[in-house]
Structure formats: C-alpha cells, structure tokens
Design an enzyme around this catalytic site. Structure first.
Site, short mmCIF file in Angstrom:
data_model
loop_
_atom_site.label_atom_id
_atom_site.label_comp_id
_atom_site.label_asym_id
_atom_site.label_seq_id
_atom_site.Cartn_x
_atom_site.Cartn_y
_atom_site.Cartn_z
N CYS A 97 0.23 3.76 2.79
CA CYS A 97 0.71 3.21 4.07
C CYS A 97 2.19 3.51 4.26
O CYS A 97 2.63 3.90 5.35
CB CYS A 97 0.49 1.69 4.11
N CYS A 134 0.84 -1.20 0.00
CA CYS A 134 0.00 0.00 0.00
C CYS A 134 0.88 1.25 0.00
O CYS A 134 1.58 1.52 0.98
CB CYS A 134 -0.92 -0.03 1.22
#
Length: 450
Positions: free
Chosen positions: A380, A377
C-alpha cells in the site's frame, strides 16, 4: 494484467489472470445466494482451456442437527477425467468427486458434500513419488527426503532421532535447516529431513497448526511422541545455534554439541549480515521503483552499490558485503524519501470515520477512484506516491483513500479484504477493480475513466 469484473455487489467477484492466452477463474461464492454451479459455465470464457474454479463452501446437512461442513472446492473445466476436489476445514482433508459421467449441478454437488459428512466420499491421499535420489541440489543433498509412503519407515525408526521440516513447495536451499543437516551429517543416529506438504498428506497432530512454513517437529528415538517446535521467536526466524541446541536437548543419542558451535556461530553471523544487506538493497529498490513509476529516468547513487550487493548475498564474501553495505549507508536515501512523501500527499482525500463512500462521494462526483489501504501494508505504501501524484494531475477525478483500520465498515461494505484494493466508479457505477500494488494497472484505471 489482472482484470476484475464485478458480477454482483454482494455475491460474486470474478478475477481473470491472463497467462499464455489461458484464463484461471476465481469465484468468491456466497452460500446464501441462489446462484450456484449451473451459472458457472456462463462465467468462464469459451476460450479457457484449463480453467480452475475455486469456491468457498459452507454446507448444512439438515435443519435438524445443523451439522455443517466448511472448506474450499476446486474443479477443472475440460480436465480428463473431470474431477472436483473438496478441501474440508479445519482438518484440510481432501475428497474427490469424479464428474466424467455426470453433469455438474447443484444437486450432484450437494450429494457429494453430503457423502463427505456421511463418511462415504472417496478421500484423496497426497502421495509424492518416493525419491530414489535425495540430492535435489548440492545444498540439499544432506536433507533426507520424506514422503507419505516413507514417513513411518523413516520417522518412526526407533533407532534414529529424526528432525522433520515440513515445507510448502520450498526447497529449503540455503536455509539454516539445510545448513544444519550438512553440519550434522556425520552423526550416525540422527536424521534431518524435509517433507513437502503440497504433495503429501500429513497428520495435523505432528506439526504446528500455524500457517507459516517450515513447520518443525522432532521425533526422538526413545519416544516417538512428536516434539513440536517453533520456527519463529518474536517474529524472527530462529538461529542455527538455537536449532542445534533444541536438537541436542531433544535427542536420545546425545552428541558432542561443542564441536559444532563454531560452525553454527559463523553461519549465524553470515546469515545476519546477509539479512542486513538484503534489507538495504530492498530499501533502495523499493524507493526507486516507486519514484520511477512517476519519473522513469530518475537516478540515485545508491543504486551503484545495491546492484552488485544483490548478487553478493548469494555467496559468502563477508568482507565485500560489508564494504558495499557501508557505501550504501554513506549515501543518504533521505532525498528519495522526501520526494516520495511529496508525491504521496498530492490532492488525495481521506475518508473520515463518520463518512460513507456512497453518500459523500459517489453520489456527488462523476468520477471517483477509491484506494482501500492500510498504514501497516507495505505494498500500500509503495503505490501511495503514484496514487498521490495522479491525484495532483487529474483534475476531473476524485482520488479517495479509505483506511482499513479507521473505516472497517466501509471496507466490509465494498467487499474488501485484501490491501491495497482500488475501485473506480463512473456515475456511481463501478468500472474496474485492482487488487494489489499494480503500478501500470493503476495508470490504466485512470485512463479508462476518461
């Protein structure tokens, strides 16, 4: 600012998005729960003027045949007239329920869903206004605008080969499709058009069923059976040359493809260079954004070249683009990468696969912030350095990372299906939720635990 109020551990999660002092409310609804629409008004703030509620539904017609209907439900509070719109899955057909003369209750909604199953509900047909002038912009003027009411007239014309790009609120401006329309504009028997799926109903059999846009379909003059295309090859957008070849092979009225090859080749070369430049700019901006969330005054020489390059990619000056791209490459970004890795480590704790958030941390520590994250991600990873940095300076808070792949059951247990998701706890009680890479929000979350 986004505020999330947890209403029930396994039923509702409420999100308030503030914009111009109005609120949009999203409710994730569990059909098995007894709570339903008669509680909704209590969840929407009184000052909300144009609140939309969206809820997933799964309705069972009867215990006998177990016929079910799945979809999403949208309705507006204080809209005139008040309406409910149901999106039926998987067909995505839309149905309207006029609630101007009735109260929105569990019973009235149940009757509405039953009417969809029984074929008695009013189906909503998306009809975008027919455009008299297709020239949305200079880049778009060669793309034929197709709407619901002109689809048969334009696409099913037996004298024309028609290529349709189904888009979702996209202009396709600067896209290889609009470029192809410009290149082939003088072919008398060929139409290259666009259709906006957000405002027009369309047949699912005519376009790819994948979620991506644009969806590409060709309707030849000789046979109007749709030839469904693929906008992506190995996760990369197809080139203008590939599109030209596909159109030429599919059409009834053949044209001299050779005379267009030089133009599409030049376009593809420019597009590849622009993509490389955009990636270089993104790397500089992304690293700077992460570092400046910790060190606001941080400077890096690469920014001197990335800022003008970001503007250049809007044009066609290939020599200047190449010059600035080489200058960015000559300035190493490794020092930024090393600094971010240093901050990322911090004093964070990684949840092990055999551990649970509750028993190992919430029951043992007074203050805990959990980062539900994933290695794949991008957002993230962008916020990870700040999370690590905060863990190193906040001595009385436990900063826990839960990996989406290693700890799938824990993500499910905490109703997490989007990453990153941050949840803060104090005395085992959840205080706040943040979904997304919200740097300021994460700092505020830490402050709220003090």
């Amino acid at each position: 600012m986004t505020e999330h109020t947890h209403i029930s551990s396994d039923t509702y999660e409420r999100e308030l998005f503030t914009k111009e002092e109005k609120f949009n409310v999203l409710i994730n609804y569990s059909p098995s729960d007894a709570c339903f629409l008669d509680e909704i008004d209590q969840m929407i703030d009184e000052q909300a003027e144009d609140s939309w509620l969206r809820t997933n539904f799964n309705f069972i017609k009867s215990d006998m045949d177990r016929e079910s209907i799945q979809g999403k439900l949208h309705f507006a509070k204080d809209a005139k007239p008040k309406t409910i719109m149901a999106f039926k899955f998987p067909s995505k057909e839309r149905y309207l329920m006029d609630t101007s003369s009735m109260e929105i209750t569990r019973e009235s909604l149940t009757q509405f869903l039953k009417s969809i199953l029984d074929g008695k509900a009013v189906r909503y047909i998306g009809r975008e206004t027919r455009h008299e002038n297709d020239e949305y912009s200079p880049e778009m003027k060669h793309l034929k605008s197709i709407v619901y009411d002109t689809f048969d007239e334009i696409v099913m014309d037996s004298k024309k080969d028609v290529f349709v790009a189904l888009c979702f609120n996209e202009t396709l401006e600067g896209n290889f499709i609009s470029t192809m329309a410009k290149i082939l504009q003088n072919e008398p028997n060929l139409v290259i058009g666009r259709m906006n799926s957000a405002y027009n109903d369309y047949s699912l059999e005519y376009f790819p069923k994948e979620k991506y846009f644009p969806k590409l379909t060709f309707f030849s003059a000789a046979n109007k059976t749709p030839i469904i295309g693929d906008a992506y090859v190995n996760d990369e957008c197809i080139t203008a040359k590939q599109l030209l070849t596909w159109i030429h092979e599919s059409c009834t009225h053949k044209f001299d493809m050779e005379k267009y090859l030089e133009q599409v080749t030049q376009y593809d070369e420019l597009a590849a260079l622009i993509d490389e430049c955009k990636l270089a700019v993104w790397k500089v901006e992304n690293n700077l954004h992460s570092i400046r969330s910790i060190l606001p005054d941080y400077k890096h020489p690469a920014e001197e070249f990335s800022i003008p390059l970001k503007e250049l990619v809007k044009g066609e000056d290939k020599s200047k683009m190449k010059e600035l791209l080489e200058k960015i490459k000559s300035v190493s970004l490794q020092d930024m990468i090393d600094l971010l890795e240093q901050y990322k480590a911090g004093k964070t704790i990684h949840l092990k696969a055999d551990e649970t958030v509750d028993s190992y941390y919430l029951e043992r520590y007074e203050k805990v912030i959990v980062d539900f994250t994933a290695t794949w991600c991008g957002p993230c990873q962008a916020i990870a350095p700040l999370f690590g940095y905060l863990s190193s300076i906040e001595q009385d808070i436990i900063f826990l990372k839960v990996d989406a792949d290693e700890c799938q059951e824990q993500c499910k247990a905490f109703n997490v299906d989007g990453f990153p998701t941050f949840k803060s706890f104090k005395g085992k009680n959840m205080v706040q939720v943040i979904i997304g890479s919200d740097l300021k929000g994460l700092k505020k979350m830490v402050e709220n635990l003090h």
